[in-house]
Design an enzyme around this catalytic site. Structure first.
Site, PDB file in Angstrom:
ATOM      1  N   ASN A   7      34.460  50.833   7.674  1.00  0.00           N
ATOM      2  CA  ASN A   7      33.682  51.442   6.606  1.00  0.00           C
ATOM      3  C   ASN A   7      34.661  51.898   5.525  1.00  0.00           C
ATOM      4  O   ASN A   7      35.321  52.913   5.689  1.00  0.00           O
ATOM      5  CB  ASN A   7      32.888  52.634   7.163  1.00  0.00           C
ATOM      6  CG  ASN A   7      32.129  53.372   6.081  1.00  0.00           C
ATOM      7  OD1 ASN A   7      31.965  52.864   4.972  1.00  0.00           O
ATOM      8  ND2 ASN A   7      31.666  54.574   6.390  1.00  0.00           N
ATOM      9  N   TRP A   8      34.729  51.126   4.471  1.00  0.00           N
ATOM     10  CA  TRP A   8      35.689  51.452   3.403  1.00  0.00           C
ATOM     11  C   TRP A   8      35.243  52.660   2.588  1.00  0.00           C
ATOM     12  O   TRP A   8      36.004  53.192   1.803  1.00  0.00           O
ATOM     13  CB  TRP A   8      35.846  50.259   2.451  1.00  0.00           C
ATOM     14  CG  TRP A   8      36.593  49.085   3.003  1.00  0.00           C
ATOM     15  CD1 TRP A   8      36.961  48.867   4.300  1.00  0.00           C
ATOM     16  CD2 TRP A   8      37.060  47.948   2.247  1.00  0.00           C
ATOM     17  NE1 TRP A   8      37.626  47.666   4.403  1.00  0.00           N
ATOM     18  CE2 TRP A   8      37.699  47.079   3.154  1.00  0.00           C
ATOM     19  CE3 TRP A   8      36.981  47.583   0.914  1.00  0.00           C
ATOM     20  CZ2 TRP A   8      38.266  45.869   2.756  1.00  0.00           C
ATOM     21  CZ3 TRP A   8      37.543  46.384   0.510  1.00  0.00           C
ATOM     22  CH2 TRP A   8      38.193  45.536   1.425  1.00  0.00           C
ATOM     23  N   LYS A   9      33.986  53.053   2.716  1.00  0.00           N
ATOM     24  CA  LYS A   9      33.403  54.127   1.903  1.00  0.00           C
ATOM     25  C   LYS A   9      33.636  53.831   0.418  1.00  0.00           C
ATOM     26  O   LYS A   9      33.687  52.675   0.016  1.00  0.00           O
ATOM     27  CB  LYS A   9      33.979  55.486   2.298  1.00  0.00           C
ATOM     28  CG  LYS A   9      33.973  55.729   3.800  1.00  0.00           C
ATOM     29  CD  LYS A   9      34.253  57.147   4.159  1.00  0.00           C
ATOM     30  CE  LYS A   9      34.385  57.271   5.652  1.00  0.00           C
ATOM     31  NZ  LYS A   9      34.342  58.631   6.111  1.00  0.00           N
ATOM     32  N   GLY A  63      36.625  54.567   9.517  1.00  0.00           N
ATOM     33  CA  GLY A  63      36.769  54.837   8.089  1.00  0.00           C
ATOM     34  C   GLY A  63      38.216  54.667   7.652  1.00  0.00           C
ATOM     35  O   GLY A  63      38.696  53.573   7.395  1.00  0.00           O
ATOM     36  N   GLY A  64      38.940  55.792   7.587  1.00  0.00           N
ATOM     37  CA  GLY A  64      40.308  55.821   7.054  1.00  0.00           C
ATOM     38  C   GLY A  64      41.208  54.701   7.543  1.00  0.00           C
ATOM     39  O   GLY A  64      41.863  54.018   6.745  1.00  0.00           O
ATOM     40  N   GLU A  83      27.547  61.008   5.741  1.00  0.00           N
ATOM     41  CA  GLU A  83      27.792  61.356   4.330  1.00  0.00           C
ATOM     42  C   GLU A  83      26.540  61.099   3.501  1.00  0.00           C
ATOM     43  O   GLU A  83      26.264  61.827   2.547  1.00  0.00           O
ATOM     44  CB  GLU A  83      29.000  60.557   3.806  1.00  0.00           C
ATOM     45  CG  GLU A  83      30.294  61.079   4.412  1.00  0.00           C
ATOM     46  CD  GLU A  83      31.394  60.033   4.571  1.00  0.00           C
ATOM     47  OE1 GLU A  83      31.326  58.971   3.939  1.00  0.00           O
ATOM     48  OE2 GLU A  83      32.326  60.301   5.354  1.00  0.00           O
ATOM     49  N   HIS A 105      24.630  56.986   7.521  1.00  0.00           N
ATOM     50  CA  HIS A 105      25.950  57.594   7.700  1.00  0.00           C
ATOM     51  C   HIS A 105      25.828  59.089   7.399  1.00  0.00           C
ATOM     52  O   HIS A 105      25.060  59.491   6.513  1.00  0.00           O
ATOM     53  CB  HIS A 105      26.966  56.919   6.760  1.00  0.00           C
ATOM     54  CG  HIS A 105      28.375  57.307   7.074  1.00  0.00           C
ATOM     55  ND1 HIS A 105      28.914  58.513   6.681  1.00  0.00           N
ATOM     56  CD2 HIS A 105      29.343  56.661   7.766  1.00  0.00           C
ATOM     57  CE1 HIS A 105      30.169  58.583   7.120  1.00  0.00           C
ATOM     58  NE2 HIS A 105      30.455  57.474   7.783  1.00  0.00           N
ATOM     59  N   GLY A 130      36.951  61.709   9.497  1.00  0.00           N
ATOM     60  CA  GLY A 130      37.942  61.970   8.453  1.00  0.00           C
ATOM     61  C   GLY A 130      38.759  63.229   8.672  1.00  0.00           C
ATOM     62  O   GLY A 130      39.440  63.691   7.770  1.00  0.00           O
ATOM     63  N   GLU A 165      28.655  59.115  15.614  1.00  0.00           N
ATOM     64  CA  GLU A 165      29.769  59.658  14.836  1.00  0.00           C
ATOM     65  C   GLU A 165      29.639  61.178  14.744  1.00  0.00           C
ATOM     66  O   GLU A 165      28.925  61.693  13.865  1.00  0.00           O
ATOM     67  CB  GLU A 165      29.751  59.070  13.430  1.00  0.00           C
ATOM     68  CG  GLU A 165      29.876  57.563  13.395  1.00  0.00           C
ATOM     69  CD  GLU A 165      30.443  57.108  12.059  1.00  0.00           C
ATOM     70  OE1 GLU A 165      31.518  56.509  12.076  1.00  0.00           O
ATOM     71  OE2 GLU A 165      29.822  57.384  11.021  1.00  0.00           O
ATOM     72  N   SER A 190      37.684  59.318  13.302  1.00  0.00           N
ATOM     73  CA  SER A 190      39.146  59.299  13.422  1.00  0.00           C
ATOM     74  C   SER A 190      39.656  58.322  14.482  1.00  0.00           C
ATOM     75  O   SER A 190      40.613  58.625  15.202  1.00  0.00           O
ATOM     76  CB  SER A 190      39.683  60.719  13.666  1.00  0.00           C
ATOM     77  OG  SER A 190      39.322  61.566  12.589  1.00  0.00           O
TER      78      SER A 190
HETATM   79  C1  PEP Z   1      33.388  56.756   9.111  1.00  0.00           C
HETATM   80  O1  PEP Z   1      33.565  56.557   7.924  1.00  0.00           O
HETATM   81  O2  PEP Z   1      32.335  56.415   9.607  1.00  0.00           O
HETATM   82  C2  PEP Z   1      34.460  57.357   9.912  1.00  0.00           C
HETATM   83  C3  PEP Z   1      34.291  57.463  11.188  1.00  0.00           C
HETATM   84  O3  PEP Z   1      35.590  57.768   9.236  1.00  0.00           O
HETATM   85  P1  PEP Z   1      37.029  58.096   9.873  1.00  0.00           P
HETATM   86  O4  PEP Z   1      37.375  56.954  10.779  1.00  0.00           O
HETATM   87  O5  PEP Z   1      37.948  58.210   8.711  1.00  0.00           O
HETATM   88  O6  PEP Z   1      36.904  59.374  10.640  1.00  0.00           O
END
Ligand code: PEP
Length: 252
Positions: free
Chosen positions: A9-11, A236-237, A99, A97, A175, A169, A215
């Site tokens: 997930n590049w967001k 994500g990251g 967010e 998600h 994050g 999640e 994470s």
């Molecule tokens: C996400 O964007 O769904 C996520 C889990 O981010 P991260 O891996 O950065 O915690």
């Protein structure tokens, strides 16, 4: 047999040039994606076609959108419909998600509508659920996640639920660098599978991929993915670096 999935997930990250570099690196990465293992790359809308083109030769690597709207088309300035995604042959869309739930006030009911319209257009939803820290601290995470699933997915038919990928999640792990322990992940994934089994039966629940997100990194993916009910991750990251994300894919 349910699939193992490494989803990125590049967001809201990457300029066009950065997206192109990342996609080039992903397309040349040495990843093992055989039969029951797939990778899904959820990029910002402007890069969907570029991603499709760059990853076209990559077997079992698919492109996803990060959101969609509940309506087919019309006067909804700035929104993206599943009809548009379908016309670009996008096979997956992330729905719900945390967010989106937090910053854009997406409710369980609205997410049920998004799941419905995605399925109607043959796009597979990656449905996100998960609790905030205060809910975890109050030890009410199981009932909280159960309600998210019931409100947004329990109206589906057996055939429809089989098209849904679930991503658990925990918000406190997204994050933050604070990963759930593999035991915490397994406990919740097992709970989610039990909840699905109660409604749709064991056979169907056992076919649904449940991903962990929060994470996930190259150095914790093997441990997390080794849990019996953790079928991969939504990342994500760490998905913004092709080398790191490749380690996660190869941990499947
Ligand atoms: C996400 O964007 O769904 C996520 C889990 O981010 P991260 O891996 O950065 O915690």
């Amino acid at each position: 047999m349910r699939k193992k999935i490494a989803a990125a997930n590049w967001k809201m990250n990457c300029t066009m040039q950065q997206a192109e570099d990342l996609l080039n690196n992903l397309s040349s990465a040495n990843v093992n994606l055989s039969n029951d293992k797939i990778s899904i790359i959820a990029v910002p809308f402007p890069y969907l076609l570029l991603a499709k083109q760059k990853l076209a030769s990559k077997q079992n690597m698919f492109v996803a959108a990060q959101n969609c709207y509940t309506k087919r088309s019309g006067a909804f300035t700035g929104e993206i419909s599943v009809e548009m995604l379908q016309s670009m042959n996008i096979p997956f869309v992330i729905i719900g998600h945390s967010e989106r739930r937090e910053y854009f006030n997406e409710t369980n009911t609205m997410l049920a509508d998004k799941v419905n319209i995605a399925l109607e257009y043959n796009i597979q939803p990656i449905f996100c659920c998960g609790e905030a820290l205060e809910i975890r601290e109050a030890a009410t995470q199981n009932s909280f996640v159960e309600k998210q699933l019931k409100d947004s997915l329990f109206h589906l038919s057996n055939e429809q639920i089989l098209k849904v990928v679930i991503a658990y999640e925990p918000i406190w792990a997204i994050g933050t660098g604070k990963t759930a322990t593999s035991q915490q992940a397994q406990e919740m994934h097992q709970h989610i599978r039990n909840v699905l089994a109660e409604k749709f039966g064991n056979d169907i629940a056992n076919e649904i991929s449940i991903l962990y997100g929060g994470s996930v990194k190259g150095n914790n993916a093997v441990e997390l993915f080794s849990q019996p009910d953790v079928d991969g991750g939504l990342v994500g990251g760490a998905s913004l670096n092709a080398e790191e994300f490749s380690l996660i894919i190869n941990a499947l």
